[in-house]
Design a protein around this motif. Structure first.
Motif, PDB file in Angstrom:
ATOM      1  N   ALA A 175       0.815  -1.209   0.000  1.00  0.00           N
ATOM      2  CA  ALA A 175       0.000   0.000   0.000  1.00  0.00           C
ATOM      3  C   ALA A 175       0.852   1.264   0.000  1.00  0.00           C
ATOM      4  CB  ALA A 175      -0.938   0.004   1.203  1.00  0.00           C
ATOM      5  N   GLY A 176       2.177   1.098  -0.055  1.00  0.00           N
ATOM      6  CA  GLY A 176       3.057   2.255  -0.110  1.00  0.00           C
ATOM      7  C   GLY A 176       3.445   2.789   1.245  1.00  0.00           C
ATOM      8  N   CYS A 177       3.388   1.951   2.293  1.00  0.00           N
ATOM      9  CA  CYS A 177       3.681   2.397   3.653  1.00  0.00           C
ATOM     10  C   CYS A 177       4.958   1.751   4.183  1.00  0.00           C
ATOM     11  CB  CYS A 177       2.516   2.067   4.587  1.00  0.00           C
ATOM     12  SG  CYS A 177       0.971   2.915   4.163  1.00  0.00           S
ATOM     13  N   VAL A 178       5.593   2.461   5.114  1.00  0.00           N
ATOM     14  CA  VAL A 178       6.773   1.939   5.804  1.00  0.00           C
ATOM     15  C   VAL A 178       6.586   2.195   7.288  1.00  0.00           C
ATOM     16  CG1 VAL A 178       8.304   2.374   3.839  1.00  0.00           C
ATOM     17  CG2 VAL A 178       7.993   4.148   5.585  1.00  0.00           C
ATOM     18  N   PRO A 179       7.293   1.459   8.158  1.00  0.00           N
ATOM     19  CA  PRO A 179       7.209   1.747   9.600  1.00  0.00           C
ATOM     20  C   PRO A 179       7.525   3.215   9.875  1.00  0.00           C
ATOM     21  CG  PRO A 179       8.283  -0.348   9.242  1.00  0.00           C
ATOM     22  CD  PRO A 179       8.118   0.270   7.878  1.00  0.00           C
ATOM     23  N   GLY A 187      -1.851  11.571   9.669  1.00  0.00           N
ATOM     24  CA  GLY A 187      -1.916  10.642   8.544  1.00  0.00           C
ATOM     25  C   GLY A 187      -1.240   9.316   8.804  1.00  0.00           C
ATOM     26  N   ASP A 188      -0.484   9.209   9.902  1.00  0.00           N
ATOM     27  CA  ASP A 188       0.097   7.903  10.237  1.00  0.00           C
ATOM     28  C   ASP A 188      -1.033   6.889  10.451  1.00  0.00           C
ATOM     29  OD1 ASP A 188       2.628   8.888  10.081  1.00  0.00           O
ATOM     30  OD2 ASP A 188       3.038   8.829  12.241  1.00  0.00           O
ATOM     31  N   ILE A 189      -0.796   5.641  10.060  1.00  0.00           N
ATOM     32  CA  ILE A 189      -1.793   4.586  10.174  1.00  0.00           C
ATOM     33  C   ILE A 189      -1.404   3.673  11.329  1.00  0.00           C
ATOM     34  CG2 ILE A 189      -2.957   2.683   9.002  1.00  0.00           C
ATOM     35  CD1 ILE A 189      -2.230   4.073   6.332  1.00  0.00           C
ATOM     36  N   ILE A 190      -2.307   3.565  12.289  1.00  0.00           N
ATOM     37  CA  ILE A 190      -2.064   2.784  13.503  1.00  0.00           C
ATOM     38  C   ILE A 190      -2.671   1.405  13.319  1.00  0.00           C
ATOM     39  CG2 ILE A 190      -2.396   2.713  15.993  1.00  0.00           C
ATOM     40  CD1 ILE A 190      -3.099   5.796  15.721  1.00  0.00           C
ATOM     41  N   LEU A 191      -1.866   0.373  13.435  1.00  0.00           N
ATOM     42  CA  LEU A 191      -2.331  -1.002  13.276  1.00  0.00           C
ATOM     43  C   LEU A 191      -2.418  -1.658  14.649  1.00  0.00           C
ATOM     44  CD1 LEU A 191      -0.203  -2.052  10.164  1.00  0.00           C
ATOM     45  CD2 LEU A 191      -2.487  -1.019  10.231  1.00  0.00           C
ATOM     46  N   MET A 234       0.281  -2.641  17.378  1.00  0.00           N
ATOM     47  CA  MET A 234       1.357  -3.533  16.975  1.00  0.00           C
ATOM     48  C   MET A 234       2.389  -2.819  16.094  1.00  0.00           C
ATOM     49  SD  MET A 234      -0.595  -7.167  16.291  1.00  0.00           S
ATOM     50  CE  MET A 234       0.942  -8.083  16.418  1.00  0.00           C
ATOM     51  N   LEU A 235       1.914  -1.832  15.318  1.00  0.00           N
ATOM     52  CA  LEU A 235       2.812  -1.133  14.399  1.00  0.00           C
ATOM     53  C   LEU A 235       2.148   0.164  13.961  1.00  0.00           C
ATOM     54  CD1 LEU A 235       5.502  -1.338  12.742  1.00  0.00           C
ATOM     55  CD2 LEU A 235       4.140  -2.341  10.901  1.00  0.00           C
ATOM     56  N   ILE A 236       2.944   1.193  13.748  1.00  0.00           N
ATOM     57  CA  ILE A 236       2.467   2.444  13.158  1.00  0.00           C
ATOM     58  C   ILE A 236       3.227   2.645  11.850  1.00  0.00           C
ATOM     59  CG2 ILE A 236       2.276   4.953  13.429  1.00  0.00           C
ATOM     60  CD1 ILE A 236       2.168   4.487  16.455  1.00  0.00           C
ATOM     61  N   VAL A 237       2.497   2.862  10.756  1.00  0.00           N
ATOM     62  CA  VAL A 237       3.133   2.998   9.456  1.00  0.00           C
ATOM     63  C   VAL A 237       2.817   4.375   8.869  1.00  0.00           C
ATOM     64  CG1 VAL A 237       3.099   0.515   9.028  1.00  0.00           C
ATOM     65  CG2 VAL A 237       1.198   1.928   8.214  1.00  0.00           C
ATOM     66  N   ARG A 238       3.653   4.783   7.927  1.00  0.00           N
ATOM     67  CA  ARG A 238       3.528   6.096   7.290  1.00  0.00           C
ATOM     68  C   ARG A 238       3.573   5.915   5.773  1.00  0.00           C
ATOM     69  NH1 ARG A 238       7.385   9.898  10.137  1.00  0.00           N
ATOM     70  NH2 ARG A 238       5.729   9.632  11.714  1.00  0.00           N
ATOM     71  N   HIS A 239       2.660   6.583   5.070  1.00  0.00           N
ATOM     72  CA  HIS A 239       2.629   6.459   3.617  1.00  0.00           C
ATOM     73  C   HIS A 239       3.817   7.214   3.007  1.00  0.00           C
ATOM     74  CE1 HIS A 239       1.085   6.788  -0.547  1.00  0.00           C
ATOM     75  NE2 HIS A 239       0.565   5.605  -0.258  1.00  0.00           N
ATOM     76  N   LYS A 240       4.338   6.669   1.914  1.00  0.00           N
ATOM     77  CA  LYS A 240       5.533   7.241   1.291  1.00  0.00           C
ATOM     78  C   LYS A 240       5.349   8.694   0.868  1.00  0.00           C
ATOM     79  CE  LYS A 240       4.203   5.213  -3.169  1.00  0.00           C
ATOM     80  NZ  LYS A 240       4.580   4.239  -4.232  1.00  0.00           N
ATOM     81  N   THR A 241       4.089   9.096   0.604  1.00  0.00           N
ATOM     82  CA  THR A 241       3.847  10.487   0.210  1.00  0.00           C
ATOM     83  C   THR A 241       3.994  11.450   1.379  1.00  0.00           C
ATOM     84  OG1 THR A 241       1.461  10.260   0.589  1.00  0.00           O
ATOM     85  CG2 THR A 241       2.277   9.813  -1.630  1.00  0.00           C
ATOM     86  N   GLN A 242       4.050  10.921   2.614  1.00  0.00           N
ATOM     87  CA  GLN A 242       4.134  11.765   3.798  1.00  0.00           C
ATOM     88  C   GLN A 242       5.494  11.696   4.475  1.00  0.00           C
ATOM     89  OE1 GLN A 242       1.407  13.697   4.131  1.00  0.00           O
ATOM     90  NE2 GLN A 242       0.765  12.557   2.310  1.00  0.00           N
TER      91      GLN A 242
END
Length: 243
Positions: A175-179, A187-191, A234-242
Motif C-alpha cells: 500500500a506504499g507504507c513503511v514503519p 496521517g500515520d496509520i495505527i495497526l 502492533m505497528l504504526i506505518v507512514r505512507h511514502k507520500t508523507q
C-alpha cells in the motif's frame, strides 16, 4: 423494470429467505431479464457478496443494467453500505423487502431503486459493513479526501484474522507504507490487534492526540489515542507520500 422482471426478483428473494438474495438485470436485443446469482457472504456483518463467476456469466448474457438484492425482515430503504456500493458499481440498484405476513409466512414487499449520485459516506458516524464500510475503507476514504491518495483495495473475508490471515502486516508495504519514525505525524496509520493475535484494526492519526477509526460493529468515531489503544498497537506505518 417490467412487471415480469419484478416478479422474478420477488420470487428469487422469497426462495432465498431468510438469507439475502442477489442478482442482476440484463438487457439483450431490447429484452430485459433477471438473472439470480449466489450470495457468497458467510456472516451477518458482511454486505452481500455477489459471486464473481455469476457476474461474469450474466455479463455474457447481455448488458448488465442493474444490481438487485433483498432486505430480509426490514424495509427496502437503502443502507449506508448500499449507497456506497451503488456508487462503486456505477449501476442502479433495486432492493426488495421480504417481510412476514399476518400468518407468519414471508411475503415480498416493496421494491426501491437507487442510482449513483456522487454519495460519500461521512467519515464520522458511518455504519459498519465489513468490506464496504470498515476500518480499512475509512482509512482509504480519509487518504483520498485529505491527501488525494488512492490506497489499494484488498479482498478480505469477514473474520480473516481468526482464520490464519495477517492482511495488514502482509500488505502495508504494497500500500506504499513503511514503519513510521517518531514523533507521530498526521496521517500515520495505527495497526492494532483487537481480540486477535494479529493486527486486525486500523486507525488514522489526526494529530493532537486524536485518531479516526471504525471499530467492528460500531459507528466510526474520533477518539483519544492512548491507554488501551496504545497497548493494542502492533505497528504504526507512514505512507511514502508523507515521508
Amino acid at each position: 423494470m417490467k412487471p415480469k422482471t419484478l416478479d422474478a426478483i420477488r420470487e428469487h428473494a422469497l426462495a432465498d429467505y431468510p438469507r439475502e438474495a442477489c442478482g442482476l438485470v440484463v438487457v439483450k436485443k431490447g429484452r430485459e431479464r433477471y438473472i439470480p446469482c449466489r450470495n457468497l457472504a458467510t456472516t451477518a456483518s458482511e454486505h452481500f457478496i455477489l459471486s464473481p463467476e455469476d457476474y461474469a456469466h450474466a455479463d455474457e448474457q447481455g448488458q448488465i443494467v442493474a444490481v438487485v438484492h433483498s432486505h430480509p425482515d426490514v424495509a427496502a430503504r437503502p443502507s449506508e453500505a448500499d449507497r456506497v456500493a451503488c456508487e462503486a458499481s456505477r449501476l442502479p440498484w433495486l432492493i426488495v423487502s421480504i417481510v412476514k405476513g399476518d400468518d407468519g409466512a414471508p411475503v415480498a414487499g416493496e421494491v426501491a431503486e437507487i442510482e449513483p449520485c456522487g454519495y460519500e459516506a461521512p467519515l464520522v458516524g458511518r455504519e459498519f459493513s465489513h468490506g464496504i464500510l470498515d476500518c480499512y475503507t475509512l482509512v482509504q476514504d480519509w487518504y483520498r479526501r485529505e491527501f488525494g491518495v488512492e490506497l489499494p483495495h484488498f479482498d478480505r473475508p469477514d473474520n480473516w484474522w481468526n482464520t490464519g490471515g495477517d492482511l495488514y502486516m502482509q500488505n502495508f508495504a504494497k500500500a506504499g507504507c513503511v514503519p513510521a519514525s517518531k514523533p507521530m505525524k498526521r496521517g500515520d496509520i495505527i495497526l492494532m490487534a483487537i481480540r486477535s493475535r494479529v493486527a486486525n484494526h486500523a486507525a488514522v492519526y489526526l494529530g493532537d492526540g486524536l485518531m479516526l477509526h471504525h471499530l467492528y460493529g460500531r459507528l466510526s468515531s474520533r477518539d483519544v489515542y492512548g491507554g488501551m489503544w496504545a497497548e493494542k498497537t502492533m505497528l504504526i506505518v507512514r505512507h511514502k507520500t508523507q515521508l
